[in-house]
Design a protein around this motif. Structure first.
Motif, PDB file in Angstrom:
ATOM      1  N   TYR A  60      15.030  -4.828  -8.001  1.00  0.00           N
ATOM      2  CA  TYR A  60      13.980  -4.866  -7.353  1.00  0.00           C
ATOM      3  C   TYR A  60      12.567  -5.618  -7.848  1.00  0.00           C
ATOM      4  O   TYR A  60      12.443  -5.792  -8.868  1.00  0.00           O
ATOM      5  CB  TYR A  60      13.324  -3.399  -7.066  1.00  0.00           C
ATOM      6  N   PRO A  61      11.809  -6.543  -6.830  1.00  0.00           N
ATOM      7  CA  PRO A  61      10.884  -7.299  -7.314  1.00  0.00           C
ATOM      8  C   PRO A  61       9.818  -6.630  -7.995  1.00  0.00           C
ATOM      9  O   PRO A  61       9.596  -5.322  -7.369  1.00  0.00           O
ATOM     10  CB  PRO A  61      10.328  -7.909  -6.149  1.00  0.00           C
ATOM     11  N   LYS A  62       9.146  -7.240  -8.926  1.00  0.00           N
ATOM     12  CA  LYS A  62       8.214  -6.230  -9.581  1.00  0.00           C
ATOM     13  C   LYS A  62       6.909  -6.299  -8.728  1.00  0.00           C
ATOM     14  O   LYS A  62       6.381  -7.376  -8.095  1.00  0.00           O
ATOM     15  CB  LYS A  62       7.809  -7.107 -10.993  1.00  0.00           C
ATOM     16  N   PRO A  63       6.336  -5.198  -8.519  1.00  0.00           N
ATOM     17  CA  PRO A  63       4.990  -4.968  -7.600  1.00  0.00           C
ATOM     18  C   PRO A  63       3.848  -5.939  -8.143  1.00  0.00           C
ATOM     19  O   PRO A  63       3.632  -6.036  -9.564  1.00  0.00           O
ATOM     20  CB  PRO A  63       4.478  -3.658  -7.741  1.00  0.00           C
ATOM     21  N   GLN A  64       3.366  -6.902  -7.422  1.00  0.00           N
ATOM     22  CA  GLN A  64       2.257  -7.720  -7.882  1.00  0.00           C
ATOM     23  C   GLN A  64       0.846  -6.766  -7.726  1.00  0.00           C
ATOM     24  O   GLN A  64       0.793  -5.773  -7.185  1.00  0.00           O
ATOM     25  CB  GLN A  64       2.057  -9.031  -6.952  1.00  0.00           C
ATOM     26  N   ASP A  65      -0.051  -7.534  -8.769  1.00  0.00           N
ATOM     27  CA  ASP A  65      -1.651  -6.903  -8.610  1.00  0.00           C
ATOM     28  C   ASP A  65      -2.166  -7.568  -7.426  1.00  0.00           C
ATOM     29  O   ASP A  65      -2.400  -8.644  -7.283  1.00  0.00           O
ATOM     30  CB  ASP A  65      -2.030  -7.618  -9.955  1.00  0.00           C
ATOM     31  N   PRO A  66      -2.581  -6.711  -6.552  1.00  0.00           N
ATOM     32  CA  PRO A  66      -2.957  -7.150  -5.295  1.00  0.00           C
ATOM     33  C   PRO A  66      -4.606  -7.488  -5.176  1.00  0.00           C
ATOM     34  O   PRO A  66      -5.234  -8.110  -4.408  1.00  0.00           O
ATOM     35  CB  PRO A  66      -2.895  -6.038  -4.392  1.00  0.00           C
ATOM     36  N   SER A  67      -5.126  -7.186  -6.429  1.00  0.00           N
ATOM     37  CA  SER A  67      -6.864  -7.308  -6.810  1.00  0.00           C
ATOM     38  C   SER A  67      -7.192  -9.051  -6.256  1.00  0.00           C
ATOM     39  O   SER A  67      -8.260  -9.172  -6.222  1.00  0.00           O
ATOM     40  CB  SER A  67      -7.061  -6.983  -8.035  1.00  0.00           C
ATOM     41  N   LYS A  68      -6.228  -9.770  -6.454  1.00  0.00           N
ATOM     42  CA  LYS A  68      -6.399 -11.501  -6.327  1.00  0.00           C
ATOM     43  C   LYS A  68      -6.120 -11.743  -4.831  1.00  0.00           C
ATOM     44  O   LYS A  68      -6.280 -12.921  -4.628  1.00  0.00           O
ATOM     45  CB  LYS A  68      -5.683 -12.219  -7.434  1.00  0.00           C
ATOM     46  N   TRP A  69      -5.545 -10.784  -4.066  1.00  0.00           N
ATOM     47  CA  TRP A  69      -5.018 -11.353  -2.957  1.00  0.00           C
ATOM     48  C   TRP A  69      -6.098 -11.631  -1.908  1.00  0.00           C
ATOM     49  O   TRP A  69      -7.072 -10.750  -1.709  1.00  0.00           O
ATOM     50  CB  TRP A  69      -4.188 -10.264  -2.148  1.00  0.00           C
ATOM     51  N   PRO A  70      -6.222 -12.648  -1.224  1.00  0.00           N
ATOM     52  CA  PRO A  70      -7.298 -12.968  -0.438  1.00  0.00           C
ATOM     53  C   PRO A  70      -7.173 -12.199   1.049  1.00  0.00           C
ATOM     54  O   PRO A  70      -5.878 -12.377   1.778  1.00  0.00           O
ATOM     55  CB  PRO A  70      -7.223 -14.607   0.095  1.00  0.00           C
ATOM     56  N   LEU A  71      -8.334 -11.351   1.294  1.00  0.00           N
ATOM     57  CA  LEU A  71      -8.075 -10.549   2.523  1.00  0.00           C
ATOM     58  C   LEU A  71      -8.904 -11.036   3.824  1.00  0.00           C
ATOM     59  O   LEU A  71     -10.152 -11.402   3.202  1.00  0.00           O
ATOM     60  CB  LEU A  71      -8.152  -9.017   2.138  1.00  0.00           C
ATOM     61  N   LYS A  72      -8.746 -10.893   4.789  1.00  0.00           N
ATOM     62  CA  LYS A  72      -9.613 -11.342   6.126  1.00  0.00           C
ATOM     63  C   LYS A  72     -10.419  -9.560   6.386  1.00  0.00           C
ATOM     64  O   LYS A  72     -10.073  -8.819   5.972  1.00  0.00           O
ATOM     65  CB  LYS A  72      -8.841 -11.664   7.243  1.00  0.00           C
ATOM     66  N   ASP A  73     -11.306  -9.804   7.198  1.00  0.00           N
ATOM     67  CA  ASP A  73     -12.160  -8.566   7.236  1.00  0.00           C
ATOM     68  C   ASP A  73     -11.385  -7.526   8.004  1.00  0.00           C
ATOM     69  O   ASP A  73     -11.716  -6.352   7.931  1.00  0.00           O
ATOM     70  CB  ASP A  73     -13.158  -9.053   8.522  1.00  0.00           C
ATOM     71  N   ASN A  74     -10.095  -7.668   8.840  1.00  0.00           N
ATOM     72  CA  ASN A  74      -9.379  -6.598   9.393  1.00  0.00           C
ATOM     73  C   ASN A  74      -8.134  -6.366   8.423  1.00  0.00           C
ATOM     74  O   ASN A  74      -7.071  -5.663   9.379  1.00  0.00           O
ATOM     75  CB  ASN A  74      -9.010  -7.303  10.929  1.00  0.00           C
ATOM     76  N   GLU A  75      -8.068  -6.844   7.295  1.00  0.00           N
ATOM     77  CA  GLU A  75      -6.999  -6.465   6.340  1.00  0.00           C
ATOM     78  C   GLU A  75      -7.586  -5.550   5.406  1.00  0.00           C
ATOM     79  O   GLU A  75      -8.762  -5.518   4.792  1.00  0.00           O
ATOM     80  CB  GLU A  75      -6.447  -7.883   5.842  1.00  0.00           C
ATOM     81  N   SER A  76      -6.435  -4.725   4.807  1.00  0.00           N
ATOM     82  CA  SER A  76      -6.651  -3.661   3.673  1.00  0.00           C
ATOM     83  C   SER A  76      -5.584  -3.583   2.846  1.00  0.00           C
ATOM     84  O   SER A  76      -4.293  -3.826   3.510  1.00  0.00           O
ATOM     85  CB  SER A  76      -7.056  -2.370   4.299  1.00  0.00           C
ATOM     86  N   ILE A  77      -5.697  -3.257   1.540  1.00  0.00           N
ATOM     87  CA  ILE A  77      -4.562  -3.191   0.675  1.00  0.00           C
ATOM     88  C   ILE A  77      -4.019  -1.578   1.002  1.00  0.00           C
ATOM     89  O   ILE A  77      -4.743  -0.532   0.751  1.00  0.00           O
ATOM     90  CB  ILE A  77      -4.936  -3.231  -0.799  1.00  0.00           C
ATOM     91  N   VAL A  78      -2.930  -1.327   0.908  1.00  0.00           N
ATOM     92  CA  VAL A  78      -2.317  -0.093   1.081  1.00  0.00           C
ATOM     93  C   VAL A  78      -1.304   0.040   0.057  1.00  0.00           C
ATOM     94  O   VAL A  78      -0.348  -0.962   0.328  1.00  0.00           O
ATOM     95  CB  VAL A  78      -1.829   0.585   2.512  1.00  0.00           C
ATOM     96  N   TYR A  79      -1.041   1.018  -0.603  1.00  0.00           N
ATOM     97  CA  TYR A  79       0.294   1.402  -1.523  1.00  0.00           C
ATOM     98  C   TYR A  79       1.244   2.264  -0.859  1.00  0.00           C
ATOM     99  O   TYR A  79       0.749   3.326  -0.478  1.00  0.00           O
ATOM    100  CB  TYR A  79      -0.054   1.968  -2.806  1.00  0.00           C
ATOM    101  N   VAL A  80       2.417   1.820  -0.712  1.00  0.00           N
ATOM    102  CA  VAL A  80       3.603   2.378  -0.119  1.00  0.00           C
ATOM    103  C   VAL A  80       4.633   2.779  -1.127  1.00  0.00           C
ATOM    104  O   VAL A  80       5.059   2.081  -1.864  1.00  0.00           O
ATOM    105  CB  VAL A  80       4.146   1.449   1.007  1.00  0.00           C
ATOM    106  N   THR A  81       4.981   4.058  -1.173  1.00  0.00           N
ATOM    107  CA  THR A  81       5.944   4.688  -1.946  1.00  0.00           C
ATOM    108  C   THR A  81       7.399   4.726  -1.144  1.00  0.00           C
ATOM    109  O   THR A  81       7.370   5.144  -0.143  1.00  0.00           O
ATOM    110  CB  THR A  81       5.662   6.023  -2.395  1.00  0.00           C
ATOM    111  N   VAL A  82       8.259   4.156  -1.795  1.00  0.00           N
ATOM    112  CA  VAL A  82       9.658   4.068  -1.079  1.00  0.00           C
ATOM    113  C   VAL A  82      10.770   4.784  -2.023  1.00  0.00           C
ATOM    114  O   VAL A  82      10.709   4.192  -3.290  1.00  0.00           O
ATOM    115  CB  VAL A  82       9.866   2.546  -0.726  1.00  0.00           C
TER     116      VAL A  82
END
Length: 136
Positions: A60-82
């Motif tokens: 499985y891919p290692k989860p990335q750190d999303p703190s540097k992801w560029p986001l638009k105004d209508n976007e948000s980070i959500v953590y999903v547990t699988v």
């Protein structure tokens, strides 16, 4: 190492164009995209989309750190547990849910009443068996 429970950050994008809905993508899992009418529905769809994309993967891919992801105004980070183990159990149950023809015998009066009330005897028998087997 393969983990049963995986947590991935995903990007929820809220749209209000042809209606109100959310799309979900993940830089962690290339090509993964899904959507839902509500945040809750989108999150559930994201669990299935991630698990589907990871199904059969040697690792499985290692989860990335999303703190540097560029986001638009209508976007948000959500953590999903699988929970991959749970997803595989549900997948196996779904794959084995093919129906088979089975003849049952019921008293004539029950058959007549079921016909009068337009009851689906197969559905009722299936539900009764599921209930009985869960109690065992």
């Amino acid at each position: 190492m393969r983990y049963s429970n995986l947590i991935y950050p995903v990007i929820f994008t809220e749209y209000n164009d042809d209606g109100h809905y959310f799309t979900v993508t993940s830089p962690n899992i290339k090509g993964m995209v899904t959507q839902g009418d509500t945040r809750a529905e989108a999150a559930l769809e994201a669990v299935d989309a991630i698990a589907t994309m990871l199904d059969g993967a040697p690792s499985y891919p290692k989860p990335q750190d999303p703190s540097k992801w560029p986001l638009k105004d209508n976007e948000s980070i959500v953590y999903v547990t699988v929970d991959m183990a749970q997803w595989y159990r549900e997948k196996a149950k779904w794959q084995h849910s093919k129906t088979v023809r089975r003849t049952i015998t019921v008293p004539e009066y029950l058959n007549d009443l079921a016909k009068q009330r337009h009851l689906n005897v197969s559905r009722i028998a299936t539900e009764a068996l599921e209930h009985e087997l869960q109690q065992a």
